[in-house]
Design a protein around this motif. Structure first.
Motif, PDB file in Angstrom:
ATOM      1  N   LYS A   9       0.859  -1.191   0.000  1.00 51.20           N
ATOM      2  CA  LYS A   9       0.000   0.000   0.000  1.00 51.20           C
ATOM      3  C   LYS A   9       0.894   1.239   0.000  1.00 51.20           C
ATOM      4  CE  LYS A   9      -3.434   2.211   3.018  1.00 51.20           C
ATOM      5  NZ  LYS A   9      -4.183   2.022   4.278  1.00 51.20           N
ATOM      6  N   MET A  11       0.857   5.300   0.150  1.00 48.48           N
ATOM      7  CA  MET A  11       0.068   6.485   0.454  1.00 48.48           C
ATOM      8  C   MET A  11       0.880   7.695  -0.020  1.00 48.48           C
ATOM      9  SD  MET A  11      -1.347   8.024   4.065  1.00 48.48           S
ATOM     10  CE  MET A  11      -2.189   6.502   4.438  1.00 48.48           C
ATOM     11  N   ASP A  14      -1.449  14.620  -1.322  1.00 48.77           N
ATOM     12  CA  ASP A  14      -2.700  14.948  -2.019  1.00 48.77           C
ATOM     13  C   ASP A  14      -2.473  15.219  -3.501  1.00 48.77           C
ATOM     14  OD1 ASP A  14      -4.188  14.662   0.269  1.00 48.77           O
ATOM     15  OD2 ASP A  14      -4.232  16.798   0.737  1.00 48.77           O
ATOM     16  N   GLY A  17      -1.843  10.941  -6.948  1.00 51.20           N
ATOM     17  CA  GLY A  17      -2.162   9.570  -7.333  1.00 51.20           C
ATOM     18  C   GLY A  17      -1.815   9.256  -8.775  1.00 51.20           C
ATOM     19  N   THR A  44      -6.176   0.875  -7.717  1.00 53.70           N
ATOM     20  CA  THR A  44      -6.638   2.054  -6.983  1.00 53.70           C
ATOM     21  C   THR A  44      -8.042   1.775  -6.461  1.00 53.70           C
ATOM     22  OG1 THR A  44      -7.536   3.090  -8.974  1.00 53.70           O
ATOM     23  CG2 THR A  44      -5.268   3.661  -8.381  1.00 53.70           C
ATOM     24  N   GLU A  48     -10.284   5.858  -1.748  1.00 55.53           N
ATOM     25  CA  GLU A  48      -8.951   6.112  -1.196  1.00 55.53           C
ATOM     26  C   GLU A  48      -8.099   6.779  -2.278  1.00 55.53           C
ATOM     27  OE1 GLU A  48      -8.216   2.502   1.861  1.00 55.53           O
ATOM     28  OE2 GLU A  48      -8.164   1.945  -0.255  1.00 55.53           O
ATOM     29  N   ASN A  50      -5.761   8.886  -2.415  1.00 58.81           N
ATOM     30  CA  ASN A  50      -4.323   9.087  -2.219  1.00 58.81           C
ATOM     31  C   ASN A  50      -3.588   7.788  -1.919  1.00 58.81           C
ATOM     32  OD1 ASN A  50      -4.389  11.902  -2.647  1.00 58.81           O
ATOM     33  ND2 ASN A  50      -5.160  12.194  -0.577  1.00 58.81           N
ATOM     34  N   ILE A  51      -4.207   6.670  -2.296  1.00 61.78           N
ATOM     35  CA  ILE A  51      -3.602   5.369  -2.033  1.00 61.78           C
ATOM     36  C   ILE A  51      -3.579   4.546  -3.315  1.00 61.78           C
ATOM     37  CG2 ILE A  51      -3.839   3.208  -0.754  1.00 61.78           C
ATOM     38  CD1 ILE A  51      -4.968   4.860   1.556  1.00 61.78           C
ATOM     39  N   TYR A  53      -2.383   0.533  -4.509  1.00 62.21           N
ATOM     40  CA  TYR A  53      -1.973  -0.795  -4.066  1.00 62.21           C
ATOM     41  C   TYR A  53      -1.256  -1.506  -5.209  1.00 62.21           C
ATOM     42  CZ  TYR A  53      -5.326  -0.165  -0.252  1.00 62.21           C
ATOM     43  OH  TYR A  53      -6.007   0.307   0.845  1.00 62.21           O
ATOM     44  N   ASN A  86       3.909   7.315   2.795  1.00 63.91           N
ATOM     45  CA  ASN A  86       4.126   6.075   3.544  1.00 63.91           C
ATOM     46  C   ASN A  86       4.012   4.880   2.599  1.00 63.91           C
ATOM     47  OD1 ASN A  86       4.491   4.573   6.008  1.00 63.91           O
ATOM     48  ND2 ASN A  86       2.334   4.037   5.914  1.00 63.91           N
ATOM     49  N   GLU A  88       3.482   0.721   3.028  1.00 64.57           N
ATOM     50  CA  GLU A  88       3.174  -0.359   3.974  1.00 64.57           C
ATOM     51  C   GLU A  88       3.057  -1.678   3.215  1.00 64.57           C
ATOM     52  OE1 GLU A  88      -0.546  -1.878   6.745  1.00 64.57           O
ATOM     53  OE2 GLU A  88      -0.582   0.148   5.940  1.00 64.57           O
TER      54      GLU A  88
END
Length: 101
Positions: A9, A11, A14, A17, A44, A48, A50-51, A53, A86, A88
């Motif tokens: 993931k 992040m 803003d 993406g 995506t 979410e 701003n995330i 995967y 970040n 993860e």
């Protein structure tokens, strides 16, 4: 089988993406020439924004780690770092069986 997979993931800041997705698409194109990478999926989720995967399947954990040292991927990582807040690793998996690999 010794295959290794990872679900990660990312992040980002803003409104970044699309920038990260474009960098990951470039990585995906490079993965086409990198045989140890068997699956590289960029995902995506609408809720979410701003995330991002990424799901990857590799011939081995060592092959995945080695890929991160290659110049082409190091350059993409350097370009992505300023927009990433970040990273993860949600989970890692050992391949058992199934369709698609």
């Amino acid at each position: 089988m010794n295959q290794y997979s990872q679900f990660t993931k990312f992040m980002m800041k803003d409104n970044q993406g699309d920038v990260l997705v474009n960098l990951l698409l470039q990585a995906s194109e490079e993965m086409e020439r990198h045989q140890p990478c068997q699956i590289y999926l960029i995902n995506t989720a609408k809720k979410e924004e701003n995330i991002v995967y990424v799901y990857e399947v590799w011939s081995s954990k060592e092959a995945h780690e080695e890929s991160l040292t290659l110049e082409v991927f190091q350059n993409l990582i350097k370009r992505a770092k300023p927009i990433i807040v970040n990273i993860e690793v949600v989970s890692t998996f050992e391949f058992v069986a199934g369709k698609g690999v």
